[in-house]
Write a protein that holds these residues in place. Structure first.
Motif, PDB file in Angstrom:
ATOM      1  N   GLU A 123     -10.185  -2.733  -2.104  1.00  0.00           N
ATOM      2  CA  GLU A 123      -8.851  -2.259  -2.437  1.00  0.00           C
ATOM      3  C   GLU A 123      -8.912  -1.546  -3.778  1.00  0.00           C
ATOM      4  O   GLU A 123      -9.731  -1.862  -4.634  1.00  0.00           O
ATOM      5  CB  GLU A 123      -7.861  -3.426  -2.510  1.00  0.00           C
ATOM      6  CG  GLU A 123      -7.475  -3.988  -1.166  1.00  0.00           C
ATOM      7  CD  GLU A 123      -6.326  -4.976  -1.292  1.00  0.00           C
ATOM      8  OE1 GLU A 123      -5.336  -4.641  -1.979  1.00  0.00           O
ATOM      9  OE2 GLU A 123      -6.430  -6.070  -0.724  1.00  0.00           O
TER      10      GLU A 123
ATOM     11  N   ARG B 241      -1.639   2.336  -4.372  1.00  0.00           N
ATOM     12  CA  ARG B 241      -2.470   1.214  -3.925  1.00  0.00           C
ATOM     13  C   ARG B 241      -2.969   1.522  -2.522  1.00  0.00           C
ATOM     14  O   ARG B 241      -2.190   1.874  -1.642  1.00  0.00           O
ATOM     15  CB  ARG B 241      -1.681  -0.089  -3.921  1.00  0.00           C
ATOM     16  CG  ARG B 241      -2.533  -1.314  -3.614  1.00  0.00           C
ATOM     17  CD  ARG B 241      -1.701  -2.580  -3.559  1.00  0.00           C
ATOM     18  NE  ARG B 241      -2.519  -3.727  -3.211  1.00  0.00           N
ATOM     19  CZ  ARG B 241      -2.032  -4.929  -2.900  1.00  0.00           C
ATOM     20  NH1 ARG B 241      -0.722  -5.128  -2.908  1.00  0.00           N
ATOM     21  NH2 ARG B 241      -2.838  -5.917  -2.583  1.00  0.00           N
ATOM     22  N   GLU B 242      -4.275   1.361  -2.326  1.00  0.00           N
ATOM     23  CA  GLU B 242      -4.853   1.704  -1.033  1.00  0.00           C
ATOM     24  C   GLU B 242      -6.019   0.788  -0.701  1.00  0.00           C
ATOM     25  O   GLU B 242      -6.648   0.200  -1.583  1.00  0.00           O
ATOM     26  CB  GLU B 242      -5.319   3.160  -1.020  1.00  0.00           C
ATOM     27  CG  GLU B 242      -6.321   3.487  -2.102  1.00  0.00           C
ATOM     28  CD  GLU B 242      -6.662   4.971  -2.165  1.00  0.00           C
ATOM     29  OE1 GLU B 242      -7.488   5.328  -3.006  1.00  0.00           O
ATOM     30  OE2 GLU B 242      -6.107   5.753  -1.375  1.00  0.00           O
ATOM     31  N   LYS B 243      -6.291   0.671   0.582  1.00  0.00           N
ATOM     32  CA  LYS B 243      -7.464  -0.069   1.066  1.00  0.00           C
ATOM     33  C   LYS B 243      -8.322   0.928   1.824  1.00  0.00           C
ATOM     34  O   LYS B 243      -7.915   1.493   2.834  1.00  0.00           O
ATOM     35  CB  LYS B 243      -7.059  -1.216   1.989  1.00  0.00           C
ATOM     36  CG  LYS B 243      -8.252  -1.987   2.549  1.00  0.00           C
ATOM     37  CD  LYS B 243      -7.813  -3.079   3.516  1.00  0.00           C
ATOM     38  CE  LYS B 243      -7.208  -4.244   2.774  1.00  0.00           C
ATOM     39  NZ  LYS B 243      -6.941  -5.391   3.666  1.00  0.00           N
TER      40      LYS B 243
ATOM     41  N   TYR C  43       0.846  -1.194   0.000  1.00  0.00           N
ATOM     42  CA  TYR C  43       0.000   0.000   0.000  1.00  0.00           C
ATOM     43  C   TYR C  43       0.883   1.246   0.000  1.00  0.00           C
ATOM     44  O   TYR C  43       1.928   1.290   0.642  1.00  0.00           O
ATOM     45  CB  TYR C  43      -0.925  -0.009   1.219  1.00  0.00           C
ATOM     46  CG  TYR C  43      -1.870  -1.179   1.218  1.00  0.00           C
ATOM     47  CD1 TYR C  43      -2.930  -1.242   0.320  1.00  0.00           C
ATOM     48  CD2 TYR C  43      -1.690  -2.237   2.093  1.00  0.00           C
ATOM     49  CE1 TYR C  43      -3.786  -2.313   0.297  1.00  0.00           C
ATOM     50  CE2 TYR C  43      -2.545  -3.339   2.081  1.00  0.00           C
ATOM     51  CZ  TYR C  43      -3.586  -3.368   1.179  1.00  0.00           C
ATOM     52  OH  TYR C  43      -4.434  -4.447   1.151  1.00  0.00           O
TER      53      TYR C  43
END
Length: 450
Positions: free
Chosen positions: A159, A133-135, A117
């Motif tokens: 995600e 990239r992230e959640k 992430y």
């Protein structure tokens, strides 16, 4: 006309009087820090306002951004592709570990590393691409809350991967996705893709398996040929179904003792026709609507497999007898699954049922199934998978031991059947695999089959 000196002097003084207050006023304004601060802030505000306009213009005309969520089939393909294409591997990684087993049954840990992430950069086709990239749990819940309430499924954190680059052709991202998916699709075309339904979603069940040849599953008589013919005719008859107003669906029931090749033959059929398999346990969907979605929102060229259908629903007559026996019991028996029997029937052949769908049901106990479940229209073809006959033992022996004499094969068959116990194809295959190097040893220890 001649101007007098007094008039000229008066005009000159007037000019001086009018110019002096302007300069003084400017000096006073500049000397006042409050006014000067206000002017400065207004100037900065105007600058940032026009700067935002310029940035928006630049983004709209020169930046290309692609956002992919984790419920998209290409999400993990893109993550893998980014890792492969990066000239310098990122130091911020996420780990995907699975326990695997080698041919000797020894366990080992398979680790796969992906970009973690945060923000990363990689180079693709002479262009730098920024990857974030992230959640976002809150975003996931806001998007899926209504769907989860409707389907009754468990909410999962979403995600996201955001890809941004400068310039490029209008087809840049399409070309990128084609490259990212090329290897995975190639593997799927070579192998057998299997998915399972979990938490309200279809997810890939490991990597595609090796395709299984039809001849590797030994069945009695012409049963394999008849099933193959029926499926082929169904696939090629879509126009006939439409013209005659018949629902274009097909249901198969494979029943018989355990280990007789029901599921193996379905895998071989999928390999033969180039289909994938979606396995569904009826204990997984939490509502009838979720079951309907699972059975009818499937891609083309897909077999749906309902294994051990009797474990979820038995015959209504059997349930009535059990209720009478337990009428004095205070604690009611827990239901076998969360969906209703009527919900299952509607999902199989209701108004919203998908066209072109092929369903396979398997059971070891056909007598436990309700007649409504296996009536024509829901089950169109039934096949009984029996334990080994002499013909099946002969075929499997000859497949394992090529170029052996007929006398040795007949002796093995007669010795095996002299045990006077049923032998399933799974038992026979396990035994012959154990003695794969020596047919004589297989004959000598034939009593070990059972």
């Amino acid at each position: 006309m001649v101007l007098s000196k007094d008039l000229i002097a008066s005009s000159s003084k007037t000019l001086v009087i009018h110019s002096f207050p302007v300069k003084g006023l400017v000096k006073q304004i500049l000397a006042n820090p409050v006014v000067l601060g206000g002017i400065t802030l207004a100037a900065l505000g105007s600058f940032w306002y026009f700067w935002d306009i310029l940035k928006d213009f630049f983004r709209q005309n020169y930046l290309r951004t692609l956002v992919i969520s984790s419920d998209n089939i290409a999400f993990h393909w893109v993550i893998d592709h980014i890792n492969k294409q990066s000239r310098r591997q990122t130091q911020n990684l996420s780990l995907d570990s699975k326990l695997k087993y080698d041919q000797q049954g020894n366990g080992y840990l398979r680790n796969r590393f992906h970009p973690g992430y945060g923000t990363h950069y990689f180079y693709y086709k002479d262009r730098w691409i920024t990857v974030t990239r992230e959640k976002d749990k809150s975003l996931s819940q806001s998007i899926t809350s209504n769907i989860n309430r409707y389907w009754g499924s468990k909410s999962r954190a979403q995600e996201w991967v955001n890809l941004t680059t400068y310039g490029g052709s209008p087809n840049f991202w399409d070309e990128f996705l084609q490259d990212a998916s090329k290897d995975e699709i190639k593997q799927k075309n070579k192998g057998l893709s299997i998915e399972r339904f979990r938490d309200g979603y279809w997810e890939e069940f490991g990597k595609p398996r090796r395709k299984r040849p039809l001849e590797s599953v030994i069945l009695d008589g012409s049963m394999a040929k008849n099933i193959l013919k029926d499926i082929t005719e169904f696939i090629e008859s879509s126009d006939w179904y439409i013209e005659n107003g018949v629902p274009y669906r097909r249901g198969y029931l494979f029943y018989g003792p355990p280990g007789t090749g029901k599921t193996s033959f379905i895998a071989a059929l999928a390999s033969h026709f180039g289909y994938s398999i979606r396995m569904l346990s009826l204990n997984e969907p939490s509502k009838d609507t979720e079951l309907n979605f699972a059975l009818n929102d499937t891609p083309k060229k897909t077999f749906i497999l309902l294994e051990d259908i009797d474990a979820a629903f038995s015959s209504r007559e059997d349930d009535k007898d059990k209720d009478e026996e337990k009428s004095d019991s205070k604690k009611p028996e827990e239901p076998k699954c969360k969906i209703s029997f009527s919900g299952l029937l509607n999902a199989i052949d209701g108004v919203a049922s998908a066209e072109g769908r092929i369903i396979f049901m398997t059971t070891n106990y056909k007598e436990r199934l309700d007649s409504a479940l296996i009536r024509p229209g829901r089950v169109d073809f039934e096949a009984y998978f029996d334990n080994c006959t002499k013909e099946m033992v002969e075929k499997m022996f000859q497949r394992f031991y090529k170029n052996q004499t007929d006398d040795l094969c007949r002796e093995f068959i007669n010795t095996a059947f002299s045990l006077d116990k049923p032998i399933s194809p799974a038992q026979l295959q396990r035994y012959l695999t154990k003695h794969k190097q020596s047919p004589l040893q297989a004959l000598e220890h034939v009593s070990e089959i059972i």
